[in-house]
Design an enzyme around this catalytic site. Structure first.
Site, short mmCIF file in Angstrom:
data_model
loop_
_atom_site.label_atom_id
_atom_site.label_comp_id
_atom_site.label_asym_id
_atom_site.label_seq_id
_atom_site.Cartn_x
_atom_site.Cartn_y
_atom_site.Cartn_z
N ARG A 1 2.92 -8.27 5.34
CA ARG A 1 2.40 -7.48 6.47
C ARG A 1 1.30 -8.25 7.17
O ARG A 1 0.35 -8.72 6.55
CB ARG A 1 1.84 -6.14 5.96
CG ARG A 1 1.06 -5.35 6.99
CD ARG A 1 1.80 -4.15 7.43
NE ARG A 1 1.05 -3.37 8.41
CZ ARG A 1 0.78 -2.08 8.27
NH1 ARG A 1 1.18 -1.42 7.21
NH2 ARG A 1 0.13 -1.44 9.22
N ARG B 1 6.13 -3.80 11.71
CA ARG B 1 5.61 -4.23 10.41
C ARG B 1 6.73 -4.37 9.40
O ARG B 1 7.73 -3.65 9.43
CB ARG B 1 4.54 -3.27 9.89
CG ARG B 1 4.97 -1.86 9.51
CD ARG B 1 5.19 -0.92 10.69
NE ARG B 1 4.08 -0.81 11.61
CZ ARG B 1 3.09 0.07 11.48
NH1 ARG B 1 3.10 0.94 10.52
NH2 ARG B 1 2.13 0.11 12.35
N ASP C 1 5.04 -0.52 5.67
CA ASP C 1 3.95 0.43 5.84
C ASP C 1 4.05 1.43 4.69
O ASP C 1 5.13 2.00 4.46
CB ASP C 1 4.12 1.15 7.18
CG ASP C 1 2.96 2.03 7.56
OD1 ASP C 1 1.81 1.70 7.20
OD2 ASP C 1 3.19 3.06 8.22
N ASP D 1 2.12 4.81 3.26
CA ASP D 1 1.11 5.83 3.57
C ASP D 1 1.08 6.89 2.47
O ASP D 1 2.15 7.37 2.03
CB ASP D 1 1.46 6.57 4.87
CG ASP D 1 1.31 5.71 6.10
OD1 ASP D 1 0.47 4.80 6.09
OD2 ASP D 1 2.05 5.95 7.08
#
Ligand code: ROI
Length: 161
Positions: A82, A91, A94, A96
C-alpha cells in the site's frame, strides 16, 4: 475476547488475491482467531476514474486492544504494497475496523462503528453473511435496518473467493 469485523477492499494488483493474502495475514495475528470470511463482492469505485473494487468482511475474535489491532492492520496493508499517495486513492489493500465488540470508539486514528458503514453496501452485505441476524451496533442501530436502508445495488458477488 471480542468479536471484531474487518472490512477489506482492493482495486489494484489482482484484488481477489490481495484479499486472500490479507485473510492469511489476519489469521496469523497474535491473540487472535479468524472466525470467518464473507464472499467477495465487486463494485464500481465510489469515486469515478478508479478501477472496480473487490470487497469482503472478515470476522475475528481477539484480545488485542483496538489501537494495537489498527497498527497490525496498517502493517498488513503496508506489507502488501500500500502506498499512501492520495487520500481515497486506488489501493492494493484497505483494512478497516468496522465493528469492535460493542465498543464505541472515537479517537483521532479510529472511529468505530466505521463512519460510512450505513451507506456502503459493499460492507453491509458481506457483514450480514457473518453477523448474527439481530446484530445491534453500539450506537443502537440494527444491522437489518441498515440493510433495508441500503439497497443491494451495483454489487456483484463472485462465485468463489
Ligand atoms: N468503492 C468501492 N466500491 N469499494 C471500496 O472499498 C472503496 N473504497 C474507497 C472509495 C474510493 C471511497 N471507494 C470505494 O476508499
Amino acid at each position: 475476547m471480542e468479536r471484531i469485523y474487518i472490512g477489506m477492499g482492493s482495486n489494484l494488483a489482482d484484488p481477489a488475491e490481495q484479499l486472500r493474502s490479507a485473510v492469511d495475514a489476519l489469521a496469523q495475528l497474535p491473540q487472535t482467531e479468524l472466525i470467518g470470511v464473507s464472499g467477495f463482492y465487486q463494485s464500481d469505485s465510489l469515486l469515478p476514474g478508479q478501477p472496480r473494487y473487490t470487497n469482503a468482511v472478515a470476522a475475528l475474535d481477539s484480545t488485542l486492544p483496538p489501537l494495537e489491532l489498527l497498527d497490525a492492520l496498517q502493517a498488513i496493508e503496508n506489507g502488501q504494497g500500500r502506498e499512501r499517495l492520495e487520500r481515497w486513492g486506488p489501493r492494493t489493500l484497505d483494512l478497516d475496523i468496522v465493528l469492535f465488540g460493542d465498543r464505541l470508539i472515537d479517537e483521532p486514528r479510529l472511529k468505530v462503528p466505521h463512519y460510512h458503514l450505513q451507506e456502503r453496501a459493499f460492507v453491509l452485505y458481506p457483514l450480514a453473511e457473518l453477523a448474527p441476524a439481530d446484530l445491534r451496533l453500539a450506537d443502537g442501530r440494527s444491522l437489518s435496518d441498515l440493510l433495508t436502508a441500503c439497497p443491494f445495488v451495483g454489487l456483484e458477488r463472485l462465485p468463489q473467493n
